[in-house]
Design an enzyme around this catalytic site. Structure first.
Site, PDB file in Angstrom:
ATOM      1  N   ARG A   1      22.566  -4.680  17.299  1.00  0.00           N
ATOM      2  CA  ARG A   1      22.561  -6.128  17.117  1.00  0.00           C
ATOM      3  C   ARG A   1      23.933  -6.589  16.607  1.00  0.00           C
ATOM      4  NH1 ARG A   1      20.830 -11.247  18.070  1.00  0.00           N
ATOM      5  NH2 ARG A   1      20.482 -12.436  16.158  1.00  0.00           N
TER       6      ARG A   1
ATOM      7  N   GLY B   1      15.030  -9.026  11.430  1.00  0.00           N
ATOM      8  CA  GLY B   1      14.937 -10.479  11.385  1.00  0.00           C
ATOM      9  C   GLY B   1      13.678 -10.927  12.096  1.00  0.00           C
TER      10      GLY B   1
ATOM     11  N   PHE C   1     -17.038  10.629  10.825  1.00  0.00           N
ATOM     12  CA  PHE C   1     -17.451  10.780   9.438  1.00  0.00           C
ATOM     13  C   PHE C   1     -17.970   9.432   8.984  1.00  0.00           C
ATOM     14  CE2 PHE C   1     -16.531  11.407   4.881  1.00  0.00           C
ATOM     15  CZ  PHE C   1     -16.800  12.765   4.701  1.00  0.00           C
TER      16      PHE C   1
ATOM     17  N   GLN D   1      12.465  -6.279   8.079  1.00  0.00           N
ATOM     18  CA  GLN D   1      13.447  -7.257   7.625  1.00  0.00           C
ATOM     19  C   GLN D   1      14.792  -7.068   8.339  1.00  0.00           C
ATOM     20  OE1 GLN D   1      12.422  -9.622   5.714  1.00  0.00           O
ATOM     21  NE2 GLN D   1      14.348 -10.706   5.373  1.00  0.00           N
TER      22      GLN D   1
ATOM     23  N   GLU E   1     -10.532   5.243   2.851  1.00  0.00           N
ATOM     24  CA  GLU E   1     -10.869   6.463   2.101  1.00  0.00           C
ATOM     25  C   GLU E   1     -10.669   6.279   0.596  1.00  0.00           C
ATOM     26  OE1 GLU E   1      -9.038   9.865   3.934  1.00  0.00           O
ATOM     27  OE2 GLU E   1     -10.211   9.605   5.744  1.00  0.00           O
TER      28      GLU E   1
ATOM     29  N   THR F   1     -19.472   4.893   4.575  1.00  0.00           N
ATOM     30  CA  THR F   1     -19.553   3.498   4.165  1.00  0.00           C
ATOM     31  C   THR F   1     -20.774   2.790   4.762  1.00  0.00           C
ATOM     32  OG1 THR F   1     -17.169   3.486   4.130  1.00  0.00           O
ATOM     33  CG2 THR F   1     -18.241   1.340   4.086  1.00  0.00           C
TER      34      THR F   1
ATOM     35  N   SER G   1     -17.875   2.626  -1.095  1.00  0.00           N
ATOM     36  CA  SER G   1     -17.978   4.075  -1.141  1.00  0.00           C
ATOM     37  C   SER G   1     -18.743   4.544  -2.381  1.00  0.00           C
ATOM     38  CB  SER G   1     -16.583   4.689  -1.093  1.00  0.00           C
ATOM     39  OG  SER G   1     -15.974   4.345   0.136  1.00  0.00           O
TER      40      SER G   1
ATOM     41  N   PHE H   1     -18.194   0.738   9.794  1.00  0.00           N
ATOM     42  CA  PHE H   1     -16.800   1.187   9.990  1.00  0.00           C
ATOM     43  C   PHE H   1     -16.704   2.684  10.264  1.00  0.00           C
ATOM     44  CE2 PHE H   1     -15.645  -2.343   6.739  1.00  0.00           C
ATOM     45  CZ  PHE H   1     -15.654  -3.304   7.733  1.00  0.00           C
TER      46      PHE H   1
END
Lengths: 374, 262, 334
Positions: free
Chosen positions: A262, A334, A122, A331, A358, A125, A131, A155
């Protein structure tokens, strides 16, 4: 209201998961590193018959709905968002043809798209337009037996895959949509863009140099291309949200696994309130995203409500929510979350696309707010 | 070629968890699946259909929800599915089950192969296949890991503990297959939709199967469960072996000998 | 029902060698027969196997029924089923025990159905309800999560297959005396429906974890892929298979068919040795039902020790080769 999957949907989820775990997972890192869908995997995907889920059986489709399509993309994306993206863009092209094509056009394009022999893409752009339809520079000149297409699109994911392209170009009466086979004379592509995430599906620029399009390439009416674009990407936004949801779920699963394994000071970090807070935060975002997506998809499948609005509000929310969710899951890891050895690193890169593709989130806000203010 | 596959829907025992407080089984939320080796049996039947043509019939005895297992088999490519279900079958042991399956198979007409998985993961008895073979008066090949068919002769590899044997017989025959036999195909999405929306699962009651009432269900079962309990994890029973490397290995080998492990 | 007396053990032999599970069954059978006050009979089929009769007696049998014929040289479902069923109908034992081997599990269901009686598979414990003279057949079910005791109140004989390496054989007593009863063998053409074309030894399809009696597994604690050699050496010495944790598989140190656990294979061998495996829940789910578990790990707090019978806190790179060495020495001495 009914919040249960049908038995059929449950089996689809289970089989696509089994496929993703056994056939995609071993290749997922390679898909990301090389930004390529291996041809053997493509052959396996064809056997899984996932290229035409919501289309009518008379065109080679499965006769299912958008819901089953979204479930499939969600499951594949848990293992490889690059592959999920490849499928989502295929559906962007194929759905535009299914929604706006004539009986002849559907018969011409859909069977090959549904089998996976042809991969959909498709192209809207352009280098300087984003767009905005008014700024389209691609040009389709009406001649006796069709159109002559010139210009370039930026793209264009799957633009380098043999198959069918839906693209947009200026005609006398405005912007028009066209569907035609890629790689005919005058069609060429750039080398792939080096993307941050969703690697696997190649994203290229495509060049049209006097591409001769027969008159039956025109999709819908001349000058009505913008409506096709909007409706096409409305369904596309559901698939983008399905990729996001898959990423959110998979990253949380990774975080939970990590937290249990962990050990810090003799105890798994899962026992720490701080870890638990991160997991709860991610979970809330995933759950809210899930129900928003399923609701919008169910509405689209049943033809209820304003799908342009529903898909905009859904994608606007989910793109941000899952970005934050993956951030929490990272997070938990770590510093391990920051290195390639752990899957969450890839997911963090993959999700970032969803706030810009989009229609960036800024554009979605305009759609959502205009709807509220009208 | 008409091949009949007997399958069982089982709880995925690999997903079973124990309640950490009571030590009891948590059965809720345990997914139901086609017994893994039964899936190998389906795959082998489909593989032979791909090679020689013909039809594949899948049958199961079970509760109404066993229909899901049959739908999956249809989605994989089976042509016909029969669910044998009736309250009268409740409590059947392997003997009564194989009798019931035998009656149903006799109603299905001519066949070339009866395929079963070697054993189910919830019971691990491996008894239904051979008992069905006996009821149908068929030759049997158990632990099958490879099948070659030429005309009406089958040549099969039968896995042994320390190798395998190659055996041969004329069709019809009953096979029980092991997972090394093949890699079951994954049902395709479009085929799942078709299996649910366009294919039929035939339901047979005890009356349809037309067996001897005294030989089905609990009445037809010779065995009775006298007692059943969850196995509780025995935490903290570990004996930590201490001392030099020589000491600990010596103790360990002595324990192995005591337990007949070497 | 009351006219059935005596306990039988199916004596499985291969190429003139009694299978160890048969000797284990004789050990258990002796104990049960004594409780019931009946004779223990071994039923032996094969060719040129007269020499094995005394061995069965030495391990506890009072009597051996022996069918010795060329057609019985290799196990064959139809022939074995016919001869054993005939003998049972004629002599009416109350209990028959069969080893849960590939042969036993092929044979016992066929015989039970022909005799129209109950059969309990893969027992791990056997006892007698003396009041009712019933065989108490205990076995794991539901993936090892449940343990059930099963009886056959009315069917006779009561039949059970028994898992190998669970029961303990008696010490051999060559002075024991017993009766040897030949069983006449007639050939039936229809018995030879299934022909054995060839028997291939030692070839296994890849690694066969589920059926392995002994598994030695390695995990992340190995440190590097080359250290799997240490694991392989111990597995080889023990005649077992090599397993692995998900970590080791994910790290690419060993192929996925070796993986034990939730997403790998569920196993329940007689002996499981976990080396350098911390014991994540997913791994435990796949191996906690093993009969004997040994954990070797440098971290004393590793959860693997929660399910282990024996634990060694130490460096596996030292402990495992030492263990291998000692096992090899013992094997040489035998």
């Amino acid at each position: 209201m009914n919040f249960e999957f049908t038995k059929e949907q449950l089996l689809i989820k289970k089989m696509v998961k089994a496929f993703a775990d056994s056939k995609v997972a071993p290749l997922a890192d390679g898909i990301d590193e090389q930004c390529n869908i291996p041809r053997e995997l493509l052959a396996e995907l064809k056997k899984l018959k996932i290229f035409g889920i919501p289309y009518d059986k008379k065109y080679g489709g499965a006769g299912g709905s958008y819901f089953e399509m979204v479930l499939m993309i969600e499951e594949l994306s848990k293992v490889s968002a690059g592959l999920g993206f490849f499928m989502a863009v295929h559906y962007l092209g194929a759905t535009a043809i299914n929604l706006f094509g004539t009986e002849e056009q559907k018969k011409k394009f859909l069977p090959r798209l549904c089998s996976g022999e042809a991969i959909g893409s498709f192209g809207f752009t352009e280098a300087d337009t984003g767009s905005d339809p008014k700024a389209v520079t691609c040009n389709a000149k009406l001649v006796d037996d069709g159109y002559i297409l010139n210009g370039q699109k930026r793209f264009t994911t799957n633009g380098s895959e043999p198959g069918v392209l839906v693209t947009f170009a200026k005609t006398e009466t405005g912007v028009s949509a066209f569907a035609f086979d890629k790689f005919q004379e005058g069609y060429s592509v750039s080398k792939p863009w080096e993307k941050m995430g969703n690697r696997g599906a190649e994203t290229v620029d495509v060049y049209f140099n006097d591409v001769k399009l027969p008159s039956d390439s025109l999709l819908g009416q001349e000058g009505k291309g913008f409506g096709i674009l909007l409706r096409g990407i409305a369904i596309g936004k559901l698939n983008m949200s399905a990729i996001s949801l898959g990423l959110g779920e998979a990253s949380l699963e990774e975080a939970i696994k990590y937290a249990k394994q962990r050990i810090v000071r003799g105890k798994p970090i899962a026992t720490l309130p701080t870890t638990q807070a991160l997991i709860a935060n991610a979970l809330v975002l995933n759950e809210s995203s899930r129900w928003m997506l399923y609701r919008a998809t169910e509405m689209a499948s049943k033809g209820l409500g304003d799908i342009d609005y529903e898909s905009a509000v859904t994608k606007l929310y989910i793109a941000k929510a899952i970005k934050d969710s993956i951030d929490y899951s990272l997070q938990v890891h770590g510093c391990y979350g920051y290195v390639r050895d752990f899957k969450v690193e890839r997911m963090y890169r993959d999700i970032r696309l969803m706030e810009v593709i989009e229609g960036a989130s800024e554009v979605q806000r305009v759609i959502v707010a205009s709807n509220a203010l009208k | 070629m008409h091949n009949i596959v007997c399958i069982k829907q089982v709880p995925d025992t690999r997903e079973v968890r124990l309640d950490p407080k009571t030590g009891n089984l948590i059965r809720e939320g345990v997914p139901s699946i086609i017994n893994p080796e039964d899936k190998n049996a389906i795959e082998e039947a489909l593989r032979l259909k791909d090679e020689f043509g013909g039809t594949v019939t899948v049958i199961t005895m079970g509760p109404p929800q066993a229909e899901e297992a049959l739908r999956e088999a249809l989605a994989m490519g089976a042509d016909k599915a029969v669910l044998i279900g009736d309250r009268a079958f409740a409590g059947a042991d392997t003997g009564a089950t194989s009798y019931t399956l035998g009656c149903a198979i006799n109603k299905l007409g001519k066949y070339d192969l009866i395929l079963c998985g070697r054993e189910a993961i919830d019971g691990n008895t491996a008894q239904v296949g051979p008992q069905l073979g006996e009821i149908l008066g068929l030759p049997q090949i158990t632990y099958v890991r490879k099948v070659v068919i030429r005309k009406n002769i089958i040549e099969a590899e039968r896995a042994l503990e320390d190798g395998y044997e190659v055996v041969s017989t004329q069709l019809p025959v009953l096979l029980t297959v092991v997972k090394e036999c093949n890699e079951p195909r994954i049902a395709a999405v479009a085929d799942i939709i078709e299996a649910y929306r366009e294919k039929e699962v035939i339901a047979w009651s005890a009356k349809d199967v037309d067996g001897d009432k005294a030989r089905i269900g609990l009445n037809g079962s010779w065995t009775r469960i006298r007692k059943a309990a969850a196995v509780k994890p025995q935490k903290g029973k570990v004996q930590i072996l201490e001392g030099s490397v020589g000491d600990v290995t010596k103790t360990l080998v002595a324990e192995f000998n005591k337990r007949n492990l070497l | 029902m009351n006219d059935h007396k005596g306990l039988w053990v199916f004596a499985e032999q291969k190429q003139g060698k009694i299978k160890s599970v048969t000797l284990e069954l004789l050990g258990k059978g002796r104990e049960l027969a004594d409780i019931l006050g009946v004779e223990l009979t071994a039923i032996l089929l094969g060719h040129n196997i007269q020499g094995l009769c005394q061995e069965l007696i030495s391990y506890g049998a009072d009597r051996v029924l022996v069918a010795d014929h060329k057609s019985l040289e290799n196990y064959q479902t139809d022939t074995y089923t016919r001869i054993i069923s005939q003998q049972v109908k004629e002599r009416k034992p109350e209990i028959i025990l069969v080893g849960a081997s590939h042969i036993g599990r092929d044979l016992a269901p066929r015989v039970a159905r022909r005799l129209d009686t109950g059969l309990t598979a893969d027992c791990t414990e056997l006892g007698i309800d003396e009041a009712e003279r019933l065989l108490l057949q205990t076995r794991p079910a539901f993936g090892g999560n449940i343990i059930a005791t099963i009886v056959t109140p009315e069917g006779r004989p009561q039949m059970a297959t028994v898992r190998p390496k669970i029961m303990v054989s008696l010490p051999k007593d060559s002075t024991r005396k017993g009766e040897i009863v030949p069983v006449p063998v007639t050939e039936f053409a229809e018995d030879l429906r299934v022909k054995i074309l060839s028997i291939v030894k030692g070839d296994k399809h890849g690694c066969n974890l589920e059926d392995a009696e002994i598994i030695v597994s390695g995990g992340r604690g190995l440190g590097k892929p080359e250290n799997f050699k240490i694991i392989e050496a111990l597995a080889k010495a023990l005649g077992g298979e090599v397993g692995a944790s998900r970590d080791a598989v994910d790290a690419g140190w060993i192929s996925h068919d070796h993986q034990v656990g939730q997403t790998g294979k569920a196993v329940r061998p007689s002996l499981y040795i976990a080396c350098g495996i911390s014991g994540a829940v997913q791994h435990l789910a796949g191996m906690k039902d093993s009969e004997t578990i040994v954990a070797i790990n440098s971290n004393p707090k590793a959860p693997i020790f929660d399910v282990a019978d024996f634990g060694i806190v130490g460096d596996l790179k030292v402990v495992v080769p030492a263990l291998t060495q000692m096992i090899l020495e013992q094997k040489e001495n035998n």
